[in-house]
Design a protein around this motif. Structure first.
Motif, short mmCIF file in Angstrom:
data_model
loop_
_atom_site.label_atom_id
_atom_site.label_comp_id
_atom_site.label_asym_id
_atom_site.label_seq_id
_atom_site.Cartn_x
_atom_site.Cartn_y
_atom_site.Cartn_z
N ARG A 90 0.81 -1.21 0.00
CA ARG A 90 0.00 0.00 0.00
C ARG A 90 0.85 1.26 0.00
N SER A 91 2.08 1.16 0.44
CA SER A 91 2.98 2.32 0.48
C SER A 91 4.40 1.79 0.50
N PRO A 92 5.41 2.67 0.34
CA PRO A 92 6.80 2.18 0.26
C PRO A 92 7.21 1.41 1.51
N LEU A 93 7.94 0.36 1.28
CA LEU A 93 8.50 -0.43 2.40
C LEU A 93 9.71 0.31 2.96
N ALA A 94 9.62 0.70 4.23
CA ALA A 94 10.71 1.47 4.84
C ALA A 94 11.86 0.56 5.25
N SER A 95 11.60 -0.38 6.13
CA SER A 95 12.66 -1.29 6.57
C SER A 95 12.04 -2.55 7.14
N VAL A 96 12.87 -3.54 7.25
CA VAL A 96 12.46 -4.82 7.85
C VAL A 96 13.12 -4.90 9.22
N ILE A 97 12.33 -5.08 10.26
CA ILE A 97 12.85 -5.22 11.62
C ILE A 97 12.90 -6.70 11.95
N GLY A 98 14.10 -7.24 12.05
CA GLY A 98 14.23 -8.66 12.40
C GLY A 98 15.19 -9.36 11.47
N ASP A 99 15.37 -10.64 11.56
CA ASP A 99 14.71 -11.43 12.58
C ASP A 99 15.57 -11.46 13.85
N VAL A 100 14.97 -11.93 14.94
CA VAL A 100 15.68 -11.93 16.21
C VAL A 100 16.79 -12.98 16.25
N TYR A 101 16.67 -14.03 15.46
CA TYR A 101 17.67 -15.10 15.48
C TYR A 101 18.61 -14.98 14.28
N SER A 102 19.86 -15.39 14.49
CA SER A 102 20.89 -15.19 13.48
C SER A 102 20.63 -15.99 12.22
N SER A 103 20.19 -17.24 12.37
CA SER A 103 20.03 -18.10 11.20
C SER A 103 18.97 -17.55 10.26
N THR A 104 17.82 -17.17 10.81
CA THR A 104 16.75 -16.63 9.97
C THR A 104 17.07 -15.21 9.53
N GLY A 105 17.67 -14.43 10.40
CA GLY A 105 18.07 -13.08 10.02
C GLY A 105 19.07 -13.08 8.88
N LEU A 106 19.96 -14.06 8.88
CA LEU A 106 20.96 -14.19 7.83
C LEU A 106 20.30 -14.49 6.49
N ALA A 107 19.31 -15.38 6.51
CA ALA A 107 18.62 -15.75 5.27
C ALA A 107 17.90 -14.53 4.67
N ILE A 108 17.27 -13.75 5.53
CA ILE A 108 16.57 -12.56 5.05
C ILE A 108 17.57 -11.52 4.52
#
Length: 824
Positions: A90-108
């Protein structure tokens, strides 16, 4: 404007395990912290005027595949990224907050980095994410793993733990963190007892094996790395087997976990010590959480599920379709009403007093808001982009917001400073927490220190040991060693084929010490010190010299003064009876000179006994040599006088011209002067001096006189010995002369004693050290002086005092006539 907007749904085996066993209240708190923070920013009159922030929240369920799909959802906007996934924007994506864990945060981060979409993680900590080449748009409010690894190594070193166990999750990212921990621990000199991995998928066999490894190991300090939901099954098995006495070292991933801080685990986790990010205050969030109610937000499934977990109740099927309730649960649990009081819950349910990772979420959203505000405040012509242009707040590119996000530096509403370094990391600060069991069985996380990796060296690690309670409730620091500590006085000897932390304790050699526990080697004391009896410290060596206070020194000093007084008495008797034939017949001036010299000889030992001083060292050998040479010269002159006197009695003898006082005085002066010149040259060219001798004895310091020139010393003794030998020979040749004029027999005996004493002195002197060497020389001085006094003067004193009838000229002349008659 949405912080993240996509709706993707998937289920894995791991998710099923979590849903069946535990509702993670921490994640529930994160969700509402986002809502609270966005609402606070939207209500701020000074932040983003006329702009409203929005958000959507998604659960990755600790699954890398699901995280990757979610990241792909975020990128294409209105287009379909992959089959079965629909994303709307619906509007520009500003930022992604996360993920809290390193493995999933790394993939993102791998996917978002391709398009420079800003990502701020509140919990991902692995060091790889600081690589701006691989992850150019990744930032975080959680310090990277390398800093906490340094903190763990400092903790291990501070408490002297050298035998460490490692437990990490069976994932690449956790394994990478554990490699950093292992490297830093090994750099402190500690050793790794074991390194095992906790399975990411539940396995009873594997968990039982891990618990047995920990039980059998002598390592009592164990570092555990991994998310608390995945550590939970292992810790539950540890508690089931009642494995106590382990010092669990927690990294920031679970150091403040409320999930593990439950009564059931308190017995085994009491005494845990670890690193947690600093706690935030977040005014108003506590009240915001306590105001949650499923009736106010009936579409919020998270709140309804939390309500069931928090109050142990269940909703009716027509109110909500509970995913984690069985028909049996419905029969056991009461119905939820929605009127239950959250304030009556235990504090650790919502953990409202422990906003740590929640504070990271708060700061991450505020960082995004400040970046957007700076983007909005840009003035055309002064912008940071090409030709001074600015970005459009309604249609900005991801990399444009990333530019502003890297430069944010502000204080949040609670006064905490927020900024990112060139790697996108926050300041590396941690609280050191100690898990302490309370009376009701619950666990409280008590701050006992701080670790600030950015502080100057020496101020990085601060801990209050007195505030720590260990696993058995005591204040005494437990040991974690492969071998018992080597006490002071011992050193470590490595065991062949084993780790360096496994060793035997070997006593230090006789002349070495070790003054701290676990000493790698023993070392020698300074020259003026020696090992004590326990060989754990150095004590001052006693200074040794021939003292007046010890028996040997006192006896020699007493003998010296007695002989000196006796010599003085003889001298006075000779003066008193100087007109008697016995005194007059023995060359009275030479006798007086000899007695004076003997008195001085008996005083010489006082320059040898007692603490050596610079002037006693300088003069004693020269004075002794000169005085003794004077004595021997006098005796030689007396002997020659006897020979001349007897020869002069023959008719027409030319020796009459040599009789009188001149010849003996000349002999005495000439012989003494040569020794005096030798000693003067010695004192000028290589004078003796005082020194402390550390070499001769390992247990004492010898305070002695260094002769300066050994050659000069032996030349002085040699000359004196030469004169004595000449005197002995001359006296021996004159022994048959008439008794009235003849002292030759007495002189022969005195010189025989003198020569014997000093020739015996040489080997005795060379074979001794320290005060014994001085005692040998003093004894030689006294013995040779006493020999001369006794042999030459005692017979005369006997006649003068006890046989006065023999002290007549007639008696002496009569004896001489008898001798002549016998000869003719």
């Amino acid at each position: 404007m949405h912080l993240s907007e996509c709706h993707c749904k998937a289920t894995t085996r791991l998710e099923l395990y979590l849903l069946m066993h535990r509702f993670v209240t921490r994640a529930f708190r994160y969700v509402h912290a986002v809502a609270f923070t966005v609402n606070e920013i939207n209500q701020s009159p000074s932040m983003l005027p006329n702009i409203t922030l929005g958000f959507r929240v998604y659960d990755c369920c600790y699954d890398v595949t699901k995280s990757t799909k979610l990241a792909m959802c975020l990128l294409p906007g209105r287009e379909k990224p992959v089959p079965n996934f629909q994303c709307r924007s619906r509007s520009p994506l500003a930022s992604v907050i996360g993920d809290v864990y390193s493995s999933t945060g790394l993939a993102i981060a791998r996917i978002l980095g391709l398009y420079r979409y800003p990502q701020i993680s509140n919990g991902a900590h692995i060091e790889d994410l600081s690589d701006k080449i691989q992850f150019p748009s990744f930032m975080r409010t959680m310090p990277n793993a390398d800093t906490v690894s340094v903190g763990v190594s400092m903790l291990v070193k501070h408490f002297g733990w050298t035998w460490i166990g490692l437990l990490s999750l069976e994932k690449d990212v956790t394994r990478a963190t554990m490699l950093l921990v292992r490297k830093h621990i090994l750099n402190t000199g500690a050793c790794i007892a074991f390194w095992e991995e906790i399975p990411a998928l539940y396995s009873t066999t594997k968990l039982l094996y891990l618990v047995e490894v920990v039980r059998k190991s002598s390592a009592k300090a164990v570092v555990a790395i991994g998310p608390d939901p995945l550590l939970l099954p292992f810790m539950e098995e540890v508690a089931r087997q009642n494995l106590t006495g382990i010092i669990w070292i927690a990294t920031h991933v679970w150091a403040s976990s409320s999930l593990l801080s439950v009564v059931d685990l308190s017995i085994v986790l009491t005494g845990t010590i670890g690193f947690a990010i600093p706690r935030g205050v977040l005014s108003g969030l506590k009240e915001f959480l306590y105001n949650l109610n499923p009736h106010r937000n009936p579409e919020d499934l998270f709140t309804k599920e939390f309500w069931e977990v928090a109050f142990g109740c269940t909703w009716t099927e027509d109110f909500t379709n509970s995913n984690n309730s069985t028909s049996e649960d419905y029969q056991r649990k009461p119905l939820c009403t929605g009127s239950e009081d959250l304030l009556g819950l235990k504090p650790n349910i919502l953990d409202v007093n422990n906003f740590r990772l929640t504070n990271n979420v708060y700061n991450a959203i505020y960082a995004t808001a400040h970046a957007l505000h700076n983007l909005l405040s840009c003035r055309p012509g002064k912008g940071p982009f090409l030709n001074g242009t600015c970005a459009n707040i309604h249609h900005f590119r991801p990399w444009q917001l990333l530019h502003y996000l890297k430069k944010v530096h502000f204080q949040n509403p609670e006064g905490d400073e927020v900024f990112f370094n060139e790697k996108g990391d926050p300041p590396p600060r941690f609280d050191i927490l100690n898990w302490q069991r309370q009376v009701d069985g619950s666990i409280q996380h008590v701050k006992v220190g701080t670790f600030d990796y950015s502080a100057p060296e020496g101020h990085q690690f601060i801990i209050n040991e007195s505030a720590i309670l260990w696993n058995k409730g005591g204040a005494q620091v437990p040991d974690s060693l492969c071998s018992a500590r080597c006490l002071r006085g011992y050193r470590k000897a490595a065991r062949e084929g084993q780790a360096s932390c496994c060793y035997d304790c070997v006593p230090c050699s006789e002349e070495e010490i070790s003054n701290h526990t676990d000493s790698i080697e023993c070392f020698k004391c300074p020259e003026d010190q020696m090992p004590n009896e326990r060989q754990d410290g150095c004590v001052s060596k006693p200074v040794e010299y021939l003292s007046y206070h010890e028996p040997l020194g006192a006896v020699l000093a007493g003998i010296s003064i007695c002989y000196c007084l006796f010599s003085l008495l003889v001298f006075l008797i000779f003066i008193r009876y100087n007109q008697t034939p016995v005194v007059k017949a023995n060359n009275l001036p030479l006798s007086y000179l000899l007695l004076c010299a003997l008195i001085l000889c008996f005083l010489c030992p006082y320059m040898f006994i007692g603490q050596p001083l610079w002037w006693t060292c300088l003069l004693r050998q020269a004075a002794f040599g000169t005085i003794f040479t004077l004595c021997v010269s006098c005796i030689l002159a007396k002997t020659i006088t006897v020979l001349l006197a007897f020869g002069a009695t023959r008719p027409s003898s030319k020796l009459r011209n040599w009789t009188g006082l001149k010849v003996p005085l000349c002999i005495t002066i000439a012989c003494s002067s040569l020794q005096l010149l030798l000693c003067a040259a010695w004192l000028i060219l290589a004078p003796p001096f005082h020194e402390l001798n550390f070499r001769s004895s390992a247990r004492r310091i010898i305070s002695e006189c260094n002769e300066g020139s050994t050659l000069a010393f032996w030349l002085m003794l040699g000359y004196m010995g030469f004169l004595a030998t000449v005197t002995l020979i001359v006296a021996f040749l004159a022994r048959t002369l008439p008794d009235s004029f003849n002292e030759a027999k007495l002189i022969t005996f005195s010189m025989l004693v003198f020569v014997t004493v000093w020739f015996s002195f040489i080997p005795a002197y060379l074979s001794t050290r320290g005060k014994n060497m001085v005692a040998v020389e003093v004894f030689a001085i006294l013995a040779s002086s006493a020999g001369m006094l006794s042999c030459i003067f005692l017979p005369k004193i006997y006649i003068i005092l006890l046989r006065p009838e023999m002290n007549t000229k007639e008696h002496l002349m009569g004896r001489r006539e008898k001798v002549k008659q016998k000869r003719y």
